[in-house]
Design a protein around this motif. Structure first.
Motif, PDB file in Angstrom:
ATOM      1  N   ASN A 134      73.909  48.321  36.374  1.00  0.00           N
ATOM      2  CA  ASN A 134      74.154  47.752  37.515  1.00  0.00           C
ATOM      3  C   ASN A 134      73.166  46.142  37.796  1.00  0.00           C
ATOM      4  O   ASN A 134      71.639  46.310  37.126  1.00  0.00           O
ATOM      5  N   PRO A 135      73.583  45.541  37.798  1.00  0.00           N
ATOM      6  CA  PRO A 135      73.193  43.499  38.100  1.00  0.00           C
ATOM      7  C   PRO A 135      71.458  43.584  37.782  1.00  0.00           C
ATOM      8  O   PRO A 135      70.658  43.154  37.418  1.00  0.00           O
ATOM      9  N   GLN A 136      71.048  44.861  39.237  1.00  0.00           N
ATOM     10  CA  GLN A 136      69.857  44.716  38.737  1.00  0.00           C
ATOM     11  C   GLN A 136      68.277  45.344  37.948  1.00  0.00           C
ATOM     12  O   GLN A 136      67.536  44.917  37.673  1.00  0.00           O
ATOM     13  N   ASN A 137      68.917  45.916  36.458  1.00  0.00           N
ATOM     14  CA  ASN A 137      68.809  46.289  35.604  1.00  0.00           C
ATOM     15  C   ASN A 137      68.974  45.855  34.551  1.00  0.00           C
ATOM     16  O   ASN A 137      68.366  46.109  33.388  1.00  0.00           O
ATOM     17  N   TRP A 138      69.883  44.411  34.740  1.00  0.00           N
ATOM     18  CA  TRP A 138      70.124  43.493  33.722  1.00  0.00           C
ATOM     19  C   TRP A 138      68.949  43.163  32.931  1.00  0.00           C
ATOM     20  O   TRP A 138      67.851  43.311  34.054  1.00  0.00           O
ATOM     21  N   SER A 139      68.796  42.754  31.419  1.00  0.00           N
ATOM     22  CA  SER A 139      67.649  42.346  30.927  1.00  0.00           C
ATOM     23  C   SER A 139      67.102  40.385  31.544  1.00  0.00           C
ATOM     24  O   SER A 139      68.154  40.438  32.125  1.00  0.00           O
ATOM     25  N   LEU A 140      66.037  40.948  31.121  1.00  0.00           N
ATOM     26  CA  LEU A 140      65.469  39.307  31.752  1.00  0.00           C
ATOM     27  C   LEU A 140      66.293  37.999  30.783  1.00  0.00           C
ATOM     28  O   LEU A 140      66.505  37.224  31.378  1.00  0.00           O
ATOM     29  N   ALA A 141      66.765  38.188  29.633  1.00  0.00           N
ATOM     30  CA  ALA A 141      67.480  37.577  29.452  1.00  0.00           C
ATOM     31  C   ALA A 141      69.094  36.958  29.277  1.00  0.00           C
ATOM     32  O   ALA A 141      69.081  35.633  29.911  1.00  0.00           O
ATOM     33  N   LYS A 142      69.317  38.294  29.904  1.00  0.00           N
ATOM     34  CA  LYS A 142      70.793  37.934  30.823  1.00  0.00           C
ATOM     35  C   LYS A 142      70.459  37.404  31.636  1.00  0.00           C
ATOM     36  O   LYS A 142      71.652  36.998  32.321  1.00  0.00           O
ATOM     37  N   LYS A 143      70.001  38.120  32.463  1.00  0.00           N
ATOM     38  CA  LYS A 143      69.579  37.223  33.683  1.00  0.00           C
ATOM     39  C   LYS A 143      69.192  36.049  33.874  1.00  0.00           C
ATOM     40  O   LYS A 143      69.856  35.240  35.158  1.00  0.00           O
ATOM     41  N   SER A 144      68.584  35.170  33.343  1.00  0.00           N
ATOM     42  CA  SER A 144      68.235  33.386  32.892  1.00  0.00           C
ATOM     43  C   SER A 144      69.833  33.321  32.494  1.00  0.00           C
ATOM     44  O   SER A 144      69.534  32.309  33.096  1.00  0.00           O
ATOM     45  N   PHE A 145      69.879  33.756  31.939  1.00  0.00           N
ATOM     46  CA  PHE A 145      71.517  32.951  30.960  1.00  0.00           C
ATOM     47  C   PHE A 145      72.497  33.200  32.493  1.00  0.00           C
ATOM     48  O   PHE A 145      73.293  32.268  32.688  1.00  0.00           O
ATOM     49  N   VAL A 146      72.577  33.986  33.449  1.00  0.00           N
ATOM     50  CA  VAL A 146      73.874  33.868  34.366  1.00  0.00           C
ATOM     51  C   VAL A 146      73.074  32.994  35.967  1.00  0.00           C
ATOM     52  O   VAL A 146      74.150  32.572  36.227  1.00  0.00           O
ATOM     53  N   THR A 147      71.644  33.495  35.943  1.00  0.00           N
ATOM     54  CA  THR A 147      71.587  32.167  36.483  1.00  0.00           C
ATOM     55  C   THR A 147      71.392  30.517  35.552  1.00  0.00           C
ATOM     56  O   THR A 147      71.924  29.392  37.014  1.00  0.00           O
ATOM     57  N   PHE A 148      71.211  30.635  34.576  1.00  0.00           N
ATOM     58  CA  PHE A 148      71.881  29.170  34.363  1.00  0.00           C
ATOM     59  C   PHE A 148      72.857  28.761  34.234  1.00  0.00           C
ATOM     60  O   PHE A 148      73.358  27.840  34.646  1.00  0.00           O
ATOM     61  N   GLN A 149      74.135  30.081  34.186  1.00  0.00           N
ATOM     62  CA  GLN A 149      75.670  29.313  34.435  1.00  0.00           C
ATOM     63  C   GLN A 149      75.891  29.424  35.272  1.00  0.00           C
ATOM     64  O   GLN A 149      76.659  28.274  36.646  1.00  0.00           O
TER      65      GLN A 149
END
Length: 585
Positions: A134-149
């Motif tokens: 579930n994307p809402q449960n991804w780690s902070l690092a993964k969420k931040s990486f996706v945001t950067f992309q």
């Protein structure tokens, strides 16, 4: 098991299917996999006991050893969830059909059909509240990486509009046309990414497609189109290519915010959407900087080659590492895997059932007709669309005015003129640095306490609405050669601050007021502001030459003053206006 980031990216999904599900496997593909939370079934079983629990049954998938029978046969009863007996009315209330775009587009008969199909299906959902997919449960690092992309993708496409502008005079001379005709290359690009979301963004909402597929395929077309654009030998070939490129690049500009909403909780979205907006503004602002030095050092075609290299590198990076973020698409893929390994065709996701019952007419109403209906019948939508379109138009006329002010009056070359845009960039960065703490300290607690109302978005617009006309008067009347060039550049920083605040308040306010129709509202706003933004550069040079920079900016500032009361009025009366609407929540 491959890293989830690559497995869920476009390349991972392609290799997964091409290899016959042997590469980049998912948990469901592993022998002995246990479904943590079985698919829920609406149909109650024939025999019941008072000892039955609602979520007691688990399924173990055993993979056969023989190569020919790699897909296991599992009894459908193994995934049955026993539910207590309920009346027909209770079952109807509990298992109502999911709404199409959270609205009432489907007719009552179609809704009944969806309800019936859900009643005969086993609904595939997340494996509990802590499901790691579930994307809402991804780690902070993964969420931040996706945001950067997402920010990188937006910047790589948005820069394609203004990076073209430093080469306009050279294009006019090379093709033997007027500068206004050459400016159409900028205009048609903006028109393209204004129209594109009306057709391409709906595809990202389909669970069978998802967001990543639309991003990658449209970006690939965008990259390919840069080659014939740079090699174009006449304006008749150049202009259609610029329009199609803008059209192809549009999904990132319209759906990037949706991707971030897939990943971040509501209380954090103001900050990440604000960061995404910085990337969006940076494209048109930094485009003239890169394009100016490229045109000065080589020729206008190098503005396009730079765009090709930048967008091409982004395409490779995202193809390898950008995961699917749409919950609807991820659950559809999970349901497809479970159908394959269990051979139970009743396993479906809710989004899958919903889309199966949408007609072409439903989709046309949602994305082509409704945006215009809302634009004309909803006062909140109409006023904010006009306001933000004005701001967007001024942004693009600002880009064109810099040549008049800094090249003609202050004697800058094309590269130095591009450096003048750093004032706008600096103003945006500084404003975000103040906006982020405000969003976390003021808006976030309101979400957490469940006391948030849409009008709480508007106070920052009060400041922005005042800064906009001030910056216009300041820039216009300090642009002469007798005033040091840093003074109008400082004014441009205040312009970007006001613009940023109005965009953040306005777009988020529209989304909060019309959550059931947010796709239609924002698609209409994107279309309307892009049309205005595309038209302004066509008359900008004549506008500043004929009137003078000071009077011309005063006219724009005067219009901004007339629009200034809008956020104040909506802050006071917005709730009452929403109460009159059948569309607002």
């Amino acid at each position: 098991m491959a890293p989830a980031l690559i497995r869920d990216a476009f390349i991972g999904d392609v290799l997964y299917h091409v290899s016959g599900h042997r590469l980049f496997q998912h948990p469901e593909d592993r022998s002995g996999f246990t479904i943590p939370t079985p698919p829920r079934s609406v149909k109650s079983t024939a025999s019941r006991s008072s000892s039955h629990s609602n979520l007691d049954t688990f399924t173990v998938i055993e993979r056969p050893d023989d190569e020919e029978s790699r897909l296991p046969r599992v009894d459908s009863d193994q995934v049955t969830i026993t539910v207590p007996e309920a009346s027909e009315e209770q079952r109807t209330m509990q298992w109502k059909a999911p709404e199409v775009e959270e609205g009432d587009l489907a007719k009552e008969k179609e809704k009944s059909s969806v309800m019936q199909e859900i009643a005969e299906s086993r609904i595939v959902e997340w494996y509990g509240p802590n499901d790691s997919e579930n994307p809402q449960n991804w780690s902070l690092a993964k969420k931040s990486f996706v945001t950067f992309q997402v920010c990188l993708l937006t910047f790589s496409v948005y820069i394609g509009s203004a990076i073209y502008s430093p080469g306009i005079d050279e294009i006019a001379a090379q093709f033997g046309v007027s500068p206004v005709a050459a400016t159409l290359g900028l205009t048609l690009f903006v028109v393209g990414y204004g129209i594109g979301p009306m057709f391409l963004s709906p595809l990202s909402e389909l669970p069978q497609i998802g967001r990543t597929t639309v991003y990658i395929l449209s970006l690939a077309l965008f990259v390919v189109l840069q080659v014939p654009t740079a090699l174009a030998k006449n304006l008749g070939a150049l202009l259609p290519l610029r329009f199609v490129a803008g059209f192809a690049g549009s999904p990132a500009l319209a759906t990037g915010g949706a991707s971030l909403s897939d990943v971040w909780a509501p209380e954090h979205r103001a900050v990440v959407i604000g960061l995404w907006s910085v990337a969006g503004i940076s494209g048109p602002v930094l485009g003239p900087l890169l394009g100016g030095f490229a045109t000065q050092g080589e020729d206008w075609t190098w503005t396009i080659w730079i765009l090709l290299w930048m967008s091409g590198a982004t395409l490779v990076f995202l193809t390898l590492f950008f995961p699917e973020t749409s919950a609807s698409a991820l659950l559809y893929r999970r349901a497809a895997r479970l159908r394959r390994v269990t051979e139970d065709s009743r396993l479906k996701s809710e989004g899958e059932i919903e889309v199966e019952h949408m007609t072409v007419g439903d989709i046309a109403m949602m994305h082509l007709v409704r945006p215009f209906i809302l634009m004309f019948v909803e006062p909140i939508v109409a006023f904010w669309n006009i306001y933000i379109a004005l701001v967007y138009g001024i942004l693009y006329i600002f880009i064109e005015s810099f040549r008049v002010v800094f090249v003609e009056k202050h004697g800058f070359n094309l590269g130095e003129n591009g450096l003048a845009f750093l004032g706008i960039f600096a103003g945006t960065i500084i404003t975000f640095a103040f906006f982020a703490p405000y969003a976390l300290r003021v808006l976030k607690p309101k979400f957490v306490d469940n006391t948030f109302v849409p009008e709480m978005r508007l106070p920052i617009a009060f400041v922005g609405s005042v800064l906009l006309p001030i910056s216009m008067f300041w820039f216009g009347w300090t642009s002469s050669a007798s005033v040091h060039w840093i003074v109008p550049i400082i004014a441009s920083a205040f312009f970007s601050a006001g613009t940023y605040m109005l965009f953040q308040a306005g777009l988020n306010y529209l989304a909060d007021c019309y959550p059931r129709y947010v796709a239609s509202v924002l698609a209409g706003n994107d279309f309307f502001r892009s049309m205005v933004g595309a038209a302004f550069p066509l008359f900008s040079t004549a506008f500043f030459h004929n009137l003078g920079v000071g009077p011309a900016c005063s006219i724009l500032g005067g219009v901004a003053v007339l629009m200034l009361p809008i956020p104040w009025i909506l802050h006071r009366y917005g709730a009452r206006i929403r109460s009159w609407s059948k569309y607002a929540n």
